[in-house]
Design an enzyme around this catalytic site. Sequence first.
Site, PDB file in Angstrom:
ATOM      1  N   ASN A   1      -0.839  -1.807  -7.162  1.00 52.91           N
ATOM      2  CA  ASN A   1      -0.758  -2.784  -6.072  1.00 52.91           C
ATOM      3  C   ASN A   1      -2.134  -3.432  -5.902  1.00 52.91           C
ATOM      4  O   ASN A   1      -2.530  -4.225  -6.738  1.00 52.91           O
ATOM      5  CB  ASN A   1      -0.282  -2.091  -4.790  1.00 52.91           C
ATOM      6  CG  ASN A   1      -0.263  -3.018  -3.604  1.00 52.91           C
ATOM      7  OD1 ASN A   1       0.254  -4.131  -3.719  1.00 52.91           O
ATOM      8  ND2 ASN A   1      -0.819  -2.612  -2.482  1.00 52.91           N
ATOM      9  N   GLU A   2      -2.861  -3.019  -4.878  1.00 46.36           N
ATOM     10  CA  GLU A   2      -4.183  -3.624  -4.655  1.00 46.36           C
ATOM     11  C   GLU A   2      -5.255  -2.693  -5.219  1.00 46.36           C
ATOM     12  O   GLU A   2      -6.001  -2.063  -4.487  1.00 46.36           O
ATOM     13  CB  GLU A   2      -4.380  -3.890  -3.170  1.00 46.36           C
ATOM     14  CG  GLU A   2      -3.495  -5.019  -2.680  1.00 46.36           C
ATOM     15  CD  GLU A   2      -3.779  -5.436  -1.256  1.00 46.36           C
ATOM     16  OE1 GLU A   2      -4.417  -4.664  -0.515  1.00 46.36           O
ATOM     17  OE2 GLU A   2      -3.341  -6.537  -0.880  1.00 46.36           O
TER      18      GLU A   2
ATOM     19  N   CYS B   1       0.818  -1.220   0.000  1.00 49.86           N
ATOM     20  CA  CYS B   1       0.000   0.000   0.000  1.00 49.86           C
ATOM     21  C   CYS B   1       0.845   1.261   0.000  1.00 49.86           C
ATOM     22  O   CYS B   1       0.361   2.325  -0.392  1.00 49.86           O
ATOM     23  CB  CYS B   1      -0.919  -0.007   1.207  1.00 49.86           C
ATOM     24  SG  CYS B   1      -2.108  -1.344   1.156  1.00 49.86           S
TER      25      CYS B   1
HETATM   26  O1  AHR Z   1       1.498  -6.527   3.529  1.00 54.62           O
HETATM   27  C1  AHR Z   1       0.816  -5.491   4.115  1.00 54.62           C
HETATM   28  C2  AHR Z   1      -0.236  -4.899   3.207  1.00 54.62           C
HETATM   29  O2  AHR Z   1      -1.140  -5.882   2.837  1.00 54.62           O
HETATM   30  C3  AHR Z   1       0.277  -4.391   1.899  1.00 54.62           C
HETATM   31  O3  AHR Z   1       0.731  -3.118   1.994  1.00 54.62           O
HETATM   32  C4  AHR Z   1      -0.941  -4.437   1.039  1.00 54.62           C
HETATM   33  O4  AHR Z   1      -0.628  -4.566  -0.314  1.00 54.62           O
HETATM   34  C5  AHR Z   1      -1.722  -5.584   1.595  1.00 54.62           C
HETATM   35  O5  AHR Z   1      -3.038  -5.273   1.803  1.00 54.62           O
END
Ligand code: AHR
Length: 650
Positions: free
Chosen positions: A367-368, A236
């Site tokens: 990323n997510e 994140c």
């Molecule tokens: O690994 C911790 C967090 O988990 C990361 O930042 C994110 O990508 C996921 O939700």
Amino acid sequence: MKSKVLILALALAATTLGASAQRVLDISMKPRAEINPEMYGIFFEDINFGADGGLYAELVKNRSFEFDYPLMGWTPFGRVSVETEHPAFERNPHYVRLTGGDGYKKSGLQNDGFVDGMGVKSGAEYRLSFYARVQSGAPVKLRFELITNDNNIMTAKEIEVSSPEWEKQTLLLKARKDDAHARLRMTLLSSGTVDVEHISLFPVDTWKGRENGLRKDLAQALCDLHPGVLRFPGGCIVEGTTIANRYQWKNTVGAVENRPCNDNRWHYSFRDRLYPDYFQSCGLGFYEYMLLCEDIGAQPLPVLNCGMACQYQSCELVPLDSLQPYIQDAIDLVEFANGDTSTVWGRLRADMGHPAPFGLKYIAVGNEQWGEEFVKREALFVEALRRRCPEILVVGSAGPLSDGEQFDYLWQEMKRLRVDLVDEHYYRPPEWFFANADRYDAYDRKAPKVYAGEYASHHKTRANNFEAALSEAAFLTGVERNADVVRLATYAPLFAHAEAWQWRPDLIWFDNTRVLLTPNYYVQQLYSLNKGTHTLALTENGVPPTGQEGLYASAVLDKERSCVVVKAVNASDREMPLVVRLNGLSRKQAPAAEGTVVYMQSDDGSAVNTFDNPAAVVPHTEAIALSADGCTFTAMPYSFQIVTIPLIRK
Ligand code: AHR
């Protein structure tokens, strides 16, 4: 093991299978898929004080006075002010001004380190550096001291500052005792006024002895995993809470003194674990990251912001017609890593000390993320990267969830965009990991490949316990069996400071002086060390063991080491006698007389390693007698074993 779910699930097995019935694992010696040598990797994010206060060996918190409150981390005394006029570093403009006190009362500052002090070792040297200029005409004297946890002076040195212009000064301080909570104190001894900036303290003995280096014990723990790939910097953190505080790699290269300090979103992500003094110095930036990759033999796998801030938070979007600078960042990163020294970014890499290219081959975009807005942005990155950097493998994303509507939608879109790999994340309970060892058996072989980019078994206690580790070992038999589909896998997250974490479980715990390896770490290490070169079909009664009566197993051929390696998890509460049969050995090949079995076992699923008992759950190695076509061994209840069968020429 104390998991009721597991015990219930296996109760049936106990009634249908005799306690000592032998189970036969048939392995076909015909090599199948080639296993990616980079298959098992690691994921580094500056969470849980993983970088500043962790792997990055800097001991001074807020060395540049750039936190929101410029004196955060420092205790000033006497006459100290924060100034910005004519700074030493334009992107980090704050510095402190000390004016000499009269008589006994002095002016100065004390730094508290990242987490309740600084870890120092008796006899070790620490390199102190700072920038200073005098405001009064006459030279002034500064005194630097290492202070023990109980407020005694451990060591001290004085240094004169005479230049009216900013000048770097360096000195060495030797610690006189072990202390996990030491402090650094700076005192102005003279009358007069002095400006001081970027006060930094590093152990001399860093990983590979580098200045601006990494903590040696933590880097060694990474190296010992033999990771094939290193995902960085998130997570994140890549997205930022807002677009403004997203991770920008260009801010993390060049002189460390001039890398702008950034928010660390993990300081406020969880209200019940608030760390208001958690920022990113970016001292461990993209150059240091790529050097580390090179040191430990891992391919870099940078993750870049795709023009979206965290969708769990601000959801800010960069308009599509303003996305070009973000795309250019990706293209420039390839130049920074791979470009020759005639290019702008290749030149910077060379100036930083690495004229040779780093050989970057992966880039993950986003990323997510989820939804149409993500897909639109991803499409523009993919198109530009294909055109400008065709050698790069582009990693897309399936979002934050392991399945569901968005997951399916994103997979379909990632196929349409023809990304090379799709990043899947799953933070799920042990039961899910046990139940999903067959997850990839039916995946589309023609689709983009899978990158299991963030995963960890989340026990309800969130502990790094044996049950979680065993479930990961079981799940990974399925990853290994499907190594033609899953090309990369990285457990997450990597590091956590035992006294200042926001998220768990994590692969490696540490404090200011110690490192603690979890059972999950050993599972990762065993897979990485035993990844083999080709998958082999392993079946019991014609089907792969994916949890039937508590058994999970897979096998690989290692052509380089000339051996077969079998991984087997017994998740049941009873001993499991296993016969391994190698079918189709060539007439010239045979197992050696003896092989090895490396195993991890505990009857207590809640077992964890601790600083006091770091070896509660660790691998053990034993020799195993081999037969003409394999071996027989008994897998203990709740155990993970790796059996290596060396092959010799007859
Ligand atoms: O690994 C911790 C967090 O988990 C990361 O930042 C994110 O990508 C996921 O939700």
